[in-house]
Design an enzyme around this catalytic site. Structure first.
Site, mmCIF file in Angstrom:
data_model
loop_
_atom_site.group_PDB
_atom_site.id
_atom_site.type_symbol
_atom_site.label_atom_id
_atom_site.label_comp_id
_atom_site.label_asym_id
_atom_site.label_seq_id
_atom_site.Cartn_x
_atom_site.Cartn_y
_atom_site.Cartn_z
ATOM 1 C CB SER A 40 -0.456 -0.169 1.169
ATOM 2 O OG SER A 40 0.091 -0.106 2.602
ATOM 3 C CE LYS A 81 -3.024 2.110 5.098
ATOM 4 N NZ LYS A 81 -1.919 1.348 3.997
#
Length: 175
Positions: A40, A81
């Site tokens: 991701s 993230k």
């Protein structure tokens, strides 16, 4: 055993105890090691890379846009993230371009030619990001479990800032 030997033994024992307490403090409150799981954050971070997390920094410094963070998700899972939206901001992604408070924001760390769904902060029920909350996204926007799916992140859910990629050795990098 004489008094001098007992004194040396006690001093050595005290040194070991202090060292163990210091190491425990550092591991529990200052830094830890974490590993990237999944893609991701590609191309910035890849599956299997090992990172050092600074757990202490946000006690002295504000969270900033583009910080790469580790956050708690679903009790036992940790996600890595990038912070995109800060408290008080309006965030939109339209035609693969990020807009912050209606102004386009250049994201040089993203792969070219990404194709992903438009996103509006209103999709999460907000006009602006509330105090002590953040919008986080993966760099691989086509394949990322991030704020678009799990919602805004509370400051209390952030474990810390990624400080260093330490593995593989040929890709050591400070963030």
């Amino acid at each position: 055993m004489d008094w001098l030997s007992i004194k040396e033994f006690l001093l050595d024992t005290l040194k070991y105890i202090v060292t163990i307490i210091l190491i425990l403090f550092i591991v529990l409150y200052v830094v830890s090691i974490t590993q990237v799981v999944g893609n991701s954050m590609y191309p910035t971070l890849k599956d299997g890379e090992v990172l050092i997390l600074n757990k202490f920094i946000y006690n002295f410094k504000d969270i900033e846009r583009e910080d790469i963070i580790s956050l708690r998700y679903a009790d036992t899972k940790y996600l890595i993230k990038r912070v995109i939206g800060l408290p008080g901001e309006k965030i939109e992604i339209i035609n693969n371009k990020l807009y912050i408070n209606d102004k386009e924001y250049q994201e040089d760390y993203l792969k070219n030619n990404l194709k992903y769904k438009d996103f509006y902060l209103k999709d999460l029920g907000y006009d602006k990001i509330p105090k002590d909350m953040y919008l986080v996204l993966g760099d691989n926007r086509e394949n990322s479990l991030d704020s678009r799916k799990i919602g805004l992140i509370k400051k209390s859910e952030i474990n810390g800032k990624i400080l260093l990629r330490m593995w593989p050795l040929n890709k050591i990098k400070f963030f």
